[in-house]
Design a protein around this motif. Structure first.
Motif, PDB file in Angstrom:
ATOM      1  N   MET A  75       0.826  -1.217   0.000  1.00 28.75           N
ATOM      2  CA  MET A  75       0.000   0.000   0.000  1.00 28.75           C
ATOM      3  C   MET A  75       0.858   1.265   0.000  1.00 28.75           C
ATOM      4  N   LEU A  76       1.879   1.276   0.880  1.00 26.76           N
ATOM      5  CA  LEU A  76       2.708   2.480   0.999  1.00 26.76           C
ATOM      6  C   LEU A  76       3.539   2.696  -0.260  1.00 26.76           C
ATOM      7  N   GLY A  77       3.993   1.603  -0.884  1.00 20.86           N
ATOM      8  CA  GLY A  77       4.881   1.743  -2.042  1.00 20.86           C
ATOM      9  C   GLY A  77       4.248   2.584  -3.145  1.00 20.86           C
ATOM     10  N   PRO A  78       3.184   2.119  -3.786  1.00 17.61           N
ATOM     11  CA  PRO A  78       2.581   2.908  -4.859  1.00 17.61           C
ATOM     12  C   PRO A  78       2.061   4.270  -4.382  1.00 17.61           C
ATOM     13  N   SER A  79       1.538   4.330  -3.140  1.00 20.11           N
ATOM     14  CA  SER A  79       1.000   5.605  -2.645  1.00 20.11           C
ATOM     15  C   SER A  79       2.087   6.678  -2.637  1.00 20.11           C
TER      16      SER A  79
END
Ligand code: UN1
Length: 505
Positions: free
Chosen positions: A167-171
């Motif tokens: 979740m954090l990566g692409p966000s």
């Protein structure tokens, strides 16, 4: 690897606007499910003031982060990848202690998180939009993506490292800033992950960490400054997030929720392969993956042979210390989970199950201090009103359900409110296609377990299993919005659709 390794107790801290903040109010402890007396750490619980402060910090950091070069943002993920490689074993050990998964599984999870980081780094240099034709020769038109703003990331204990990174990566790559609330059952792994983000050079305020339970999560969801909520967990919590979010006119939510996943073993299946796939699907992670199978649909002609082999194999699996790699699986997450699984074991018996292996608590010797359960396996003809065949259990509890033909198998498979993961075991390519087209699922597998997805595939489900794909490669659609951008190169105005541009008679 042995358990006698002395392990330090973590000091829990929030991270807000680049500052680590220790407890100044209510706290909670993280216990090891393998030994409830072992405290992994003590963590501050974020109250409304703290949680809203974290959202404000993310909001403040957003314009600067959005304006940073996308490639620079991606390169910070390359730094993070190097750090995670350095820390793999230490992360896996902490995870094994805190969530009770076997060390090898924990290591595989760290690698899964690393793969997401590498994927995100790679996509940093990929196109971020499209060039689109215009009716007017002098007009250039583009689809360009923009980040939404502040993303709240609310994640479960069973994948405490990989799922937050999905979740954090692409966000963050796309220019959003984030407030991350890890599960209250695995705060130490969540905090360690954020420490690594800081070491990798992510600027203050871009990633903020708050600890706490559902109350803290609800404060984040109620905050109107949060543009996107990404959630993986139970249906009840996901539904609550969606209901609260309906109050916010520009709120995007993507929730991956429960499941009642299944393996379908066809008449022509290779039975040894079917048994291996079924064991991994039902009992790896003690049945606590969101994609774990709690139903095995078995063609009636192979039912008895399969059932004998499956039960014999299940009796042999080793259950114990997560740091001993000879074990197949460890404990369940906590006492509440033991009680929930026992409730469903009992319910299955009341609903008419023919119990083939009567699993239950393991309480002696090496299991005495932990939340250990042995597998519960039963035969039951499908009935739409049997709750044990429809509701999520999330533990080592599996039904063997006979079917007569593939049409009936599809009807049974679809007869739950969920639709997350399914596997079909067959050598028949026509049967395989039939299941692919007729079953309701987000992830489908052939001659494989229904667990074990890779990060560059979409991950998520249908029906009560969720909306959107909050996890892995599909997330760019959720954390960005598309814009149309049109430029006129002529010196006069020409409109599409034949609309006149004359402003005077
Ligand atoms: C989850 O169960 O919440 O597909 C995630 C799998 C893992 C991820 C599971 N890659 O089994």
């Amino acid at each position: 690897m042995n358990t006698a390794v002395a392990s330090k107790t973590e000091t829990g801290r929030h991270l807000i606007a680049g500052e680590w903040l220790q407890a100044d109010g209510e706290t909670f402890a993280s216990h090891s499910p393998a030994n409830w007396e072992e405290i992994i750490g003590v963590f501050p619980k974020a109250n409304a003031e703290r949680a809203n402060q974290a959202v404000a910090a993310a909001r403040l950091a957003f314009p600067g982060w959005r304006r940073t070069s996308r490639i620079h943002r991606a390169e910070l993920f390359d730094n993070l990848a190097q750090i995670v490689k350095r820390e793999t074993d230490a992360l896996a050990r902490l995870m094994a202690r805190e969530c009770g998964k076997i060390f090898n599984e924990c290591k595989a999870e760290v690698i899964e998180g690393l793969h997401m980081i590498q994927y995100v780094f790679g996509t940093g240099r990929m196109p971020i939009g499209d060039v689109i034709a215009s009716e007017i020769a002098e007009k250039d038109a583009f689809m360009r993506r923009k980040p939404w703003g502040v993303v709240a990331v609310i994640t479960p204990w069973n994948f405490p490292f990989a799922v937050p990174l999905w979740m954090l990566g692409p966000s963050l790559l796309e220019g959003n800033t984030a407030v991350f609330k890890p599960s209250e059952d695995t705060p130490a792994v969540g905090q360690r992950l954020v420490e690594l983000f800081v070491e990798a050079g992510f600027p203050p305020g871009v990633i903020n960490l708050v600890h706490g339970d559902g109350e803290t999560g609800e404060i984040l969801v109620r905050n109107p400054e949060v543009n996107v909520v990404l959630f993986t967990g139970s249906y009840d919590v996901g539904r609550r997030i969606q209901q609260l979010s309906a109050e916010h006119y520009d709120r995007i939510t993507a929730c991956e929720m429960g499941s009642k996943s299944a393996v379908i073993v066809c008449e022509d299946a290779r039975l040894d392969l079917a048994v291996t796939c079924s064991l991994l699907s039902a009992f790896k992670t003690s049945g606590q993956r969101c994609v774990s199978a709690s139903r095995l649909l078995i063609h009636e002609k192979v039912f008895d042979t399969f059932a004998d082999k499956f039960v014999a194999a299940a009796k042999r699996i080793r259950i114990g210390d997560p740091l001993d790699e000879k074990n197949f699986t460890g404990p369940v997450i906590h006492k509440g989970s033991v009680e929930k699984v026992l409730y469903y074991n009992d319910l299955a018996s009341k609903e008419g199950a023919d119990v083939l292996l009567d699993g239950g608590p393991l309480t002696n010797g090496e299991h005495a201090k932990g939340c250990y359960l042995s597998p519960f396996i039963y035969r039951m003809n499908h009935r739409s009103d049997a709750r044990c065949l429809r509701e999520e259990v999330f533990g080592p509890h599996v039904a063997l359900i006979p079917f007569q033909n593939n049409e009936e198998a599809v009807r049974i498979y679809n007869d739950t409110e969920y639709g997350l993961s399914m596997a079909v075991i067959t050598e028949d390519y026509r049967a395989m296609r039939y299941f692919r087209e007729e079953c309701e699922y987000g992830m489908g597998y052939v001659n494989l377990p229904c667990i074990g997805a890779e990060v560059h595939l979409p991950f998520g489900g249908v029906k009560k299993s969720g909306n959107g794909h909050p996890s892995a490669a599909g997330l760019i659609e959720t954390v960005t919005h598309k814009t149309a951008w049109t430029v006129n190169h002529a010196t006069e105005v020409k409109m599409a659709q034949g609309l006149k541009a004359d402003v005077e008679g």
